[in-house]
Design a protein around this motif. Sequence first.
Motif, short mmCIF file in Angstrom:
data_model
loop_
_atom_site.label_atom_id
_atom_site.label_comp_id
_atom_site.label_asym_id
_atom_site.label_seq_id
_atom_site.Cartn_x
_atom_site.Cartn_y
_atom_site.Cartn_z
N GLU A 171 0.86 -1.19 0.00
CA GLU A 171 0.00 0.00 0.00
C GLU A 171 0.89 1.23 0.00
O GLU A 171 1.41 1.65 1.04
N LEU A 172 1.09 1.82 -1.18
CA LEU A 172 2.03 2.92 -1.35
C LEU A 172 1.30 4.22 -1.68
O LEU A 172 0.33 4.22 -2.43
N SER A 173 1.82 5.32 -1.16
CA SER A 173 1.34 6.64 -1.57
C SER A 173 1.87 6.91 -2.98
O SER A 173 2.79 6.23 -3.45
N PRO A 174 1.30 7.89 -3.70
CA PRO A 174 1.80 8.19 -5.05
C PRO A 174 3.30 8.48 -5.09
O PRO A 174 4.00 8.02 -5.99
N LEU A 175 3.83 9.20 -4.11
CA LEU A 175 5.27 9.50 -4.11
C LEU A 175 6.10 8.27 -3.76
O LEU A 175 7.18 8.07 -4.32
#
Length: 226
Positions: free
Chosen positions: A152-156
């Motif tokens: 689960e990654l943020s866009p950055l």
Amino acid sequence: MASVLLVEDDPQVIAFIKKGLNEHSFNVTAASKGYDGIEEAMSAPYDIIILDIMLPDISGLQVCQLLRQRKNISPIIILSALDSSLEKVEGLKAGADDYLSKPFLFEELLARIEAQLRRVDFVKGITNLHSYGGVTINTDEKTAFRDGIKLELSPLEYKLLLYLMRNREKALARIRIAQSVWNMDFESNTNIVDVYINFLRKKIDKGFSEPLIHTVKGTGYMFKQM
């Protein structure tokens, strides 16, 4: 986001190319002299090099030859007001991958850059699916997994992981990571790269048997299997 090294001494041409490429999400670094271009090209991985022939110290042909002698394999596109067939042959013999005469349309330069990047991706076997060290990234879906577990990654965080993946097994300087992922220059004392590397480590290394993100003392980071 592809990184471009532009070796050109005309400020107007530099501004024109940088503006156009930045609008298409390329990160552009400029050098106005041949030797500066060589130093920059050997200091960090660039996806493509755009090289003028008429430089104030040495010719672009010499720059091209020296880069190839030093085993630099980045695609090189020569830009030159010299447009005879002989000049083009000399450029290609020096190690360039393409030759574009001045004046040129930006759309043609962009098309040639994209063609070279597609060729490199084909040779490397890079598609929309990147896989290394148990990590798989699907660029169409913008998803990432490690050993089958979804990250689960943020866009950055996703952009940072993709950049590390595409430049795996290379020592990457913090400033180069910042320029490529955030598309802007950061002050050398900023810790934004370290902060996001720490975020990413917690998601792709913590709980797994082998770390993939390694600190390179005095330089930055490397994405690599042990």
